[in-house]
Design a protein around this motif. Sequence first.
Motif, PDB file in Angstrom:
ATOM      1  N   PRO A   1      90.009  37.925  18.219  1.00  0.00           N
ATOM      2  CA  PRO A   1      88.933  37.198  17.363  1.00  0.00           C
ATOM      3  C   PRO A   1      88.276  36.108  17.830  1.00  0.00           C
ATOM      4  CG  PRO A   1      91.309  37.073  16.509  1.00  0.00           C
ATOM      5  CD  PRO A   1      91.388  37.802  17.722  1.00  0.00           C
ATOM      6  N   ALA A   2      86.865  36.061  17.642  1.00  0.00           N
ATOM      7  CA  ALA A   2      86.025  35.029  18.022  1.00  0.00           C
ATOM      8  C   ALA A   2      86.180  33.832  17.261  1.00  0.00           C
ATOM      9  CB  ALA A   2      84.547  35.573  18.007  1.00  0.00           C
ATOM     10  N   SER A   3      86.509  34.104  15.953  1.00  0.00           N
ATOM     11  CA  SER A   3      86.526  32.871  15.064  1.00  0.00           C
ATOM     12  C   SER A   3      87.632  31.865  15.206  1.00  0.00           C
ATOM     13  CB  SER A   3      86.756  33.510  13.318  1.00  0.00           C
ATOM     14  OG  SER A   3      88.001  34.168  13.466  1.00  0.00           O
ATOM     15  N   VAL A   4      88.858  32.177  16.102  1.00  0.00           N
ATOM     16  CA  VAL A   4      89.641  31.380  16.184  1.00  0.00           C
ATOM     17  C   VAL A   4      89.311  30.411  17.247  1.00  0.00           C
ATOM     18  CG1 VAL A   4      91.709  32.847  15.751  1.00  0.00           C
ATOM     19  CG2 VAL A   4      90.763  32.755  18.223  1.00  0.00           C
ATOM     20  N   ASP A   5      88.085  30.372  17.841  1.00  0.00           N
ATOM     21  CA  ASP A   5      87.721  29.604  18.896  1.00  0.00           C
ATOM     22  C   ASP A   5      86.589  28.660  18.210  1.00  0.00           C
ATOM     23  OD1 ASP A   5      87.288  28.373  21.254  1.00  0.00           O
ATOM     24  OD2 ASP A   5      85.483  29.575  21.873  1.00  0.00           O
ATOM     25  N   SER A   6      86.268  27.257  18.787  1.00  0.00           N
ATOM     26  CA  SER A   6      85.434  26.423  18.402  1.00  0.00           C
ATOM     27  C   SER A   6      85.185  25.627  19.533  1.00  0.00           C
ATOM     28  CB  SER A   6      85.868  25.757  17.189  1.00  0.00           C
ATOM     29  OG  SER A   6      84.894  24.871  16.754  1.00  0.00           O
ATOM     30  N   ILE A   7      83.854  25.157  19.502  1.00  0.00           N
ATOM     31  CA  ILE A   7      83.514  24.135  20.587  1.00  0.00           C
ATOM     32  C   ILE A   7      82.441  23.025  19.991  1.00  0.00           C
ATOM     33  CG2 ILE A   7      81.749  25.711  21.680  1.00  0.00           C
ATOM     34  CD1 ILE A   7      82.557  24.816  24.335  1.00  0.00           C
ATOM     35  N   PRO A   8      82.757  22.013  20.205  1.00  0.00           N
ATOM     36  CA  PRO A   8      81.648  20.907  19.832  1.00  0.00           C
ATOM     37  C   PRO A   8      80.167  20.948  20.288  1.00  0.00           C
ATOM     38  CG  PRO A   8      83.627  19.876  20.323  1.00  0.00           C
ATOM     39  CD  PRO A   8      83.876  20.950  20.832  1.00  0.00           C
ATOM     40  N   THR A   9      79.315  20.935  19.376  1.00  0.00           N
ATOM     41  CA  THR A   9      77.949  20.707  19.732  1.00  0.00           C
ATOM     42  C   THR A   9      77.228  19.527  19.198  1.00  0.00           C
ATOM     43  OG1 THR A   9      77.360  22.423  17.985  1.00  0.00           O
ATOM     44  CG2 THR A   9      77.907  23.237  20.275  1.00  0.00           C
ATOM     45  N   SER A  10      76.122  19.273  19.475  1.00  0.00           N
ATOM     46  CA  SER A  10      74.898  18.263  19.138  1.00  0.00           C
ATOM     47  C   SER A  10      75.735  16.940  19.124  1.00  0.00           C
ATOM     48  CB  SER A  10      74.858  18.602  17.779  1.00  0.00           C
ATOM     49  OG  SER A  10      73.630  17.824  17.288  1.00  0.00           O
ATOM     50  N   ALA A  11      76.475  16.701  20.157  1.00  0.00           N
ATOM     51  CA  ALA A  11      76.979  15.280  20.331  1.00  0.00           C
ATOM     52  C   ALA A  11      78.020  14.685  19.570  1.00  0.00           C
ATOM     53  CB  ALA A  11      76.037  14.019  20.261  1.00  0.00           C
ATOM     54  N   ASN A  12      78.840  16.105  19.071  1.00  0.00           N
ATOM     55  CA  ASN A  12      79.811  16.197  18.373  1.00  0.00           C
ATOM     56  C   ASN A  12      79.720  16.087  16.835  1.00  0.00           C
ATOM     57  OD1 ASN A  12      82.765  16.820  19.081  1.00  0.00           O
ATOM     58  ND2 ASN A  12      83.523  14.764  18.621  1.00  0.00           N
ATOM     59  N   LYS A  13      78.488  15.778  16.502  1.00  0.00           N
ATOM     60  CA  LYS A  13      77.949  16.233  15.046  1.00  0.00           C
ATOM     61  C   LYS A  13      78.420  17.364  14.551  1.00  0.00           C
ATOM     62  CE  LYS A  13      75.390  13.757  12.905  1.00  0.00           C
ATOM     63  NZ  LYS A  13      75.332  12.683  11.488  1.00  0.00           N
ATOM     64  N   GLU A  14      78.253  18.404  15.132  1.00  0.00           N
ATOM     65  CA  GLU A  14      78.771  19.777  14.803  1.00  0.00           C
ATOM     66  C   GLU A  14      79.880  20.075  15.668  1.00  0.00           C
ATOM     67  OE1 GLU A  14      75.085  21.744  15.841  1.00  0.00           O
ATOM     68  OE2 GLU A  14      74.037  20.549  14.481  1.00  0.00           O
ATOM     69  N   ASP A  15      81.252  19.525  14.840  1.00  0.00           N
ATOM     70  CA  ASP A  15      82.243  19.641  15.856  1.00  0.00           C
ATOM     71  C   ASP A  15      83.230  20.883  15.491  1.00  0.00           C
ATOM     72  OD1 ASP A  15      82.982  18.673  13.261  1.00  0.00           O
ATOM     73  OD2 ASP A  15      83.949  16.889  14.009  1.00  0.00           O
ATOM     74  N   HIS A  16      83.031  21.592  14.631  1.00  0.00           N
ATOM     75  CA  HIS A  16      83.706  23.041  14.555  1.00  0.00           C
ATOM     76  C   HIS A  16      82.701  23.786  14.077  1.00  0.00           C
ATOM     77  CE1 HIS A  16      85.493  26.231  12.134  1.00  0.00           C
ATOM     78  NE2 HIS A  16      86.732  25.686  12.909  1.00  0.00           N
TER      79      HIS A  16
END
Length: 508
Positions: free
Chosen positions: A400-415
Motif C-alpha cells: 500500500p502507498a497510502s500507509v506512507d506519508s511525508i511532510p511537505t511545505s515546511a510541515n504545513k502539509e504534514d500528512h
Amino acid sequence: MEPLQLDGNNLTLEQAVRAVKNNTPLSLTAEARDRVNHSREQIDTAVRERRVVYGVTTGFGALSNVVIPPEDARALQNNVLRSHAAGVGPPFEDEVVRMTTLLMVNSMSKGYSGICLSTLETLIALFNKGVVPVVPAQGSVGASGDLAPMAHLSLVLIGRGRARYQGEEMEGAEALKRAGIEPVTLAEGEGLALINGTQVMTALGALTLCRGLRLAKVLDIAAAMSLEVLLGTNTQFHKRIHHIRPHPGQIDTASNMRKITDGSEIISSHKDCDRVQDAYSLRCVPQVHGATRDTLAHVRRVLETEMNSATENPLVFENGQVLSGGNFHGQPVALAMDFMTIALAELANISERRIERMVNPNLSGLPSFLIEGGGLHSGFMIAQYTAAALVSENKAWAHPASVDSIPTSANKEDHVSMGTIGARKARHVVENLKYVAAIELLCGAQAMDLFTNLKPGQGTLAAYQVLRNFVSHMDADRELNPDIETVARLIDNDDILGAVEKVTGPLL
C-alpha cells in the motif's frame, strides 16, 4: 457528435471513459454556467473589498500568512503554475491527461472554485480540439491535490509548458496557436483553483477500474476453460452454495461460471467419477474472483463520488462565504487505489496457479508443459515462468502507498495521501494481469486440443474459437511472445469477451 454535458453532479464512470475514448466533445449545462459565473462574482467582490482570502490575496501553503498587494495578485496566479510545475519522469499517456481535463471541468462546473467561465471554457477547448498537455507522471504526493501534474497541465492554458497536438509535441503556445485557442490571462485565485484537486489520481483510477471490470470477466472465461481441461466439476457453482454466503460478487461470479460452462460435454462426461473436490484455484473461483468484484464495486462508488465532488481550496459558496478546507486531500481515493491494486493482484495470483496445474503433468494428466515430445520441446514451460514473474512483480506493486506519508511545505502539509502513487501502481498491476490472463487462455486452448474431442461449454467454446482464429496450436516449440501479445490485444479489444457474451448473454 452529441456533446457530453457536464454539471458537476451526475457524471458516471462509463460516460467519462467513453468521452475520452471516443473524443466526445464537452459542454456545460446552462445551470453550471450560471453557478460558475456567480462563484466568480464572489471572488471579484472579495478582491474589491481587499479581504484576506487564501490563495487569492495570500501566498500558498507555508506562505499563506503572506498578504499579496492587489497589484501583484494576478501575477501570483501565473507564479503558482510555474513554480508548481516541478514534475519529473515519463509523461502520462494521452488518455490519462484527457480524463484529468474532463474531471477538472466537471468539478469546476459545480461552481465552488471561483474560476472565470472564460478560463473553464478554454480548458474545455483543450479537450475538444485535441490539445493534450505533456504532464510528467511523478511528483504528486496526493494531499494538496495533484499539484505538480495539474500545474503542468494548466500551464498550457497560459501558453506555457508543452503539449501534443495532432501527434506532435511542441511548446504550449504553439499548440494553442495551431488549434485556434487564445491563451488565458489568469485572474485572482484562478491558478490555485486549477491545481488544487484530486483529478489526476481519480483519472488514473477511473481508467484502471474500467479495465479491471472487463478483466474480471475475462478471468472468469479463462478459469472456466481451465476448469474444463482439468476435468473439474461445476458443482461448486451451484446457486444454493452461494446464496447462503450472499456476497454479491461471489454470486455473480458463480452465475458467470454456470453460463460459460453451460452445455459442456466435458464436465457431464465425468459426473460420476471418484474425484470429490477440485483444487482451490478451481473450486474457489466464485469466492476469490467474487471478492475482487466486490472490491471493484466499492472503488467505483468512491471514484464516482470523487468525480462529482468539489476538491478545490478555497471553496466559494453561494452566500459569498469563502472557506478554506481540505477537500483536496486524496485519502479516500488513495485507500481505494491500494484496495483495487490488491484485488487485481489476487486475480493474477489464482490465475497463475491454474496455469501451473495445466502445465504440470502430475496435476493435469496432460503432456508435460502441454506439448507432445517433451524434452525435445519445452512447450509452455516458460510461459508459466512469465506468469510467475508478473505475479511476483504484482506483490511488490501491491504494497500500500497510502500507509506512507511525508511532510511537505515546511510541515504545513504534514500528512499526505500518496494517492497518485497508489493509482499509478494499480495501472502496473492491471497491465500485468492482462498478460497473466492471456497466458492462461493460451494454455487452456492448447490443453483443449490435446485431450478430448468432447464439446466444451458454450462460452468456453466461443473463447477457444476466437483464440484459434488468431493463434494456432503449438505442435513444436516456437517463440511465445507473439502469441501472448496477440491474445493480450484480443483482450484489450474485447474480442474474446464479446464472442463469449454473444452466446452466454452479458456476464456480470
